[in-house]
Write an enzyme that holds these catalytic residues in place. Structure first.
Site, short mmCIF file in Angstrom:
data_model
loop_
_atom_site.label_atom_id
_atom_site.label_comp_id
_atom_site.label_asym_id
_atom_site.label_seq_id
_atom_site.Cartn_x
_atom_site.Cartn_y
_atom_site.Cartn_z
N TYR A 176 3.78 26.05 27.53
CA TYR A 176 4.25 25.91 26.77
C TYR A 176 5.85 25.45 26.20
O TYR A 176 5.93 27.00 25.31
CB TYR A 176 3.38 26.69 25.44
CG TYR A 176 2.51 27.02 26.43
CD1 TYR A 176 1.68 25.81 25.49
CD2 TYR A 176 2.02 28.17 27.19
CE1 TYR A 176 0.30 26.12 26.29
CE2 TYR A 176 0.75 28.02 27.68
CZ TYR A 176 -0.49 26.93 26.77
OH TYR A 176 -1.49 26.98 27.83
N HIS B 183 -0.78 -5.19 9.11
CA HIS B 183 -1.70 -6.07 8.89
C HIS B 183 -1.67 -7.37 9.62
O HIS B 183 -1.87 -8.27 9.43
CB HIS B 183 -0.81 -7.13 7.25
CG HIS B 183 -1.39 -6.42 5.49
ND1 HIS B 183 -1.08 -6.31 4.56
CD2 HIS B 183 -1.31 -4.71 6.46
CE1 HIS B 183 -1.70 -5.58 4.11
NE2 HIS B 183 -1.30 -4.71 4.76
N ARG C 81 -1.63 12.88 18.57
CA ARG C 81 -2.59 11.85 19.70
C ARG C 81 -2.99 11.40 19.43
O ARG C 81 -4.32 11.82 18.43
CB ARG C 81 -2.49 12.79 20.65
CG ARG C 81 -1.40 13.36 21.36
CD ARG C 81 -1.40 14.31 22.42
NE ARG C 81 -2.43 15.89 21.87
CZ ARG C 81 -2.21 16.83 21.83
NH1 ARG C 81 -0.55 16.63 21.96
NH2 ARG C 81 -3.12 17.71 21.78
N ARG D 165 5.65 18.77 22.71
CA ARG D 165 5.63 19.10 24.56
C ARG D 165 6.14 18.24 25.63
O ARG D 165 5.60 16.92 25.54
CB ARG D 165 4.44 19.60 24.80
CG ARG D 165 3.92 20.28 26.03
CD ARG D 165 2.58 21.49 25.53
NE ARG D 165 2.15 22.31 26.86
CZ ARG D 165 0.67 22.49 26.53
NH1 ARG D 165 0.35 22.12 26.05
NH2 ARG D 165 0.79 23.05 28.22
N PHE E 169 0.91 -1.68 0.12
CA PHE E 169 0.27 -0.02 0.64
C PHE E 169 1.03 1.28 -0.06
O PHE E 169 1.60 0.93 0.81
CB PHE E 169 -1.05 0.26 1.20
CG PHE E 169 -2.15 1.40 1.05
CD1 PHE E 169 -2.42 1.22 0.18
CD2 PHE E 169 -1.37 1.91 2.45
CE1 PHE E 169 -3.18 2.28 0.14
CE2 PHE E 169 -2.73 3.49 2.00
CZ PHE E 169 -3.64 2.97 1.28
#
Length: 386
Positions: A224, A162, A234, A217, A88
């Site tokens: 920050y 897979h 995430r 982070r 793929f």
């Protein structure tokens, strides 16, 4: 084709009260992202344990898993990644999208897995990774790949999209000493619609990947202070809750698919002109993500028409992947300094399999034996009509 009842296959995805309970649990915990909830972290622990890996990191999808793994392995502009030509497109695009050159190499015509000798011949001083794809859940030759890595210093990245639950000589994917990437896209062996994961054999790579998948982070940062260039990969808490249920169901489904493939591959092998995907006795747990077979000598146009007939007869049938270098996308960025003709000449097996291979969705292998017999009869009639 002779008139016969259409075969009946289980639906996919499959779910029950385990997924419902998980979704409610994620909902009611009051925190729906991984930095405040517990579902993603718990899934990572369970997935790592299931595969025998020290660390797992859940991410947004399988393509991102490959990109992130390559990045923390040192892949970027000016480097090369060796990929099987028959796969793929994400396998090659993951390297190309982070600035590397994807170098396609040929496959074994029986297993459809990467030809390790071809991979060895393609290694240059710029090579930063070799990416075998465990095609349809059949693990690539991890012994030969491990030796190649040891001899050259080029690490292996397993594209295990897979292969959830696969084994090589008794070893699970996470016990083979290399990074592995998984996909949980809607058709995969376990799914939350989308999603992905990485397994890491060592802490440094895992920590680097965690930073980069969360915008650079640190976990405890409140000011920050982003430490590295990253992005947001995430996984959310709802998807993780579904994947936890899917993982618990996977072993029984894998065992059933293995038994059913033993029957279907025998039935397919009895059809004149049909050659089912081969195996490797060292790959002692094949997850059978796809039921694949070839019709050697058929033209691509006739293969495509055959697939249409199979679909019309009620089979979830598909044409095989196109060789990556046979797509316009491959040539947009990060292509090697070769022509299509030059790559095709050194990838004759990929050329052939791309044109003559068919695959059936793995839910076929969850059906009963009578429906597999009907499936083989439909395929036999379709091939005879070519």
């Amino acid at each position: 084709m002779n008139a016969r009842p259409a075969p009946e296959f289980p639906t996919w995805p499959q779910y029950d009260d385990a997924e419902r309970t998980g979704l409610i649990r994620a909902l009611e915990q009051g925190q729906w992202w991984r930095m405040g909830g517990t579902e993603v972290a718990t899934f990572e622990e369970e997935f790592a344990d299931f595969h025998g890996a020290p660390h797992a990191l859940a991410v947004t999808n399988g393509t991102h898993a490959l990109e992130l793994a390559l990045q923390v392995m040192g892949v970027g502009p000016g480097t090369e990644v060796i990929v099987p030509a028959f796969t793929f497109i994400s396998s090659s695009q993951a390297a190309q999208r982070i600035g590397a050159v994807a170098v396609p190499v040929d496959i074994d015509p029986d297993t459809y897995n990467i030809d390790v000798a071809a991979a060895a011949a393609a290694i240059t001083p710029r090579t930063r990774a070799v990416m075998p794809v465990h095609m349809a859940g059949l693990m690539a030759d991890m012994d030969a790949l491990g030796k190649l890595s040891a001899d050259t210093g080029v690490p292996v990245l397993q594209d295990a999209a897979h292969a959830q639950g696969a084994r090589w000589q008794g070893k699970r994917v996470g016990e083979l000493g290399s990074v592995a990437a998984f996909s949980f896209q809607n058709g995969k062996l376990m799914t939350a619609g989308e999603g992905g994961a990485l397994l890491f054999p060592e802490s440094d790579l895992y920590e680097s990947a965690f930073l980069r998948h969360s915008c650079g982070r640190p976990r405890t940062d409140r000011h920050y202070l982003h430490q590295v260039a990253g992005t947001n990969m995430r996984l959310n808490e709802f998807s993780a809750s579904v994947l936890r249920a899917q993982l618990r169901r996977l072993p029984a489904q894998t065992e059933l698919r293995d038994r059913r493939w033993a029957l279907l591959s025998r039935l397919l092998g009895d059809i004149e002109g049909v050659v089912p995907q081969g195996g490797d006795v060292r790959a002692d747990q094949n997850t059978h993500y796809m039921a694949m077979f070839r019709i050697p000598g058929i033209s691509e146009a006739d293969r495509n028409a055959l697939v249409d007939r199979l679909v019309d007869a009620g089979l979830p049938a598909f044409t095989a992947f196109r060789a990556v270098y046979r797509t316009d996308a491959f040539w947009e960025i990060g292509a090697p300094d070769e022509s299509v003709r030059q790559i095709a000449e050194r990838c004759p097996n990929s050329e052939a399999v791309s044109a003559d291979c068919v695959w059936l969705h793995h839910r076929v292998l969850l059906a009963d034996e009578r429906n597999l017999e009907i499936t083989a009869e439909i395929i036999a009639d379709a091939v005879a009509a070519v």
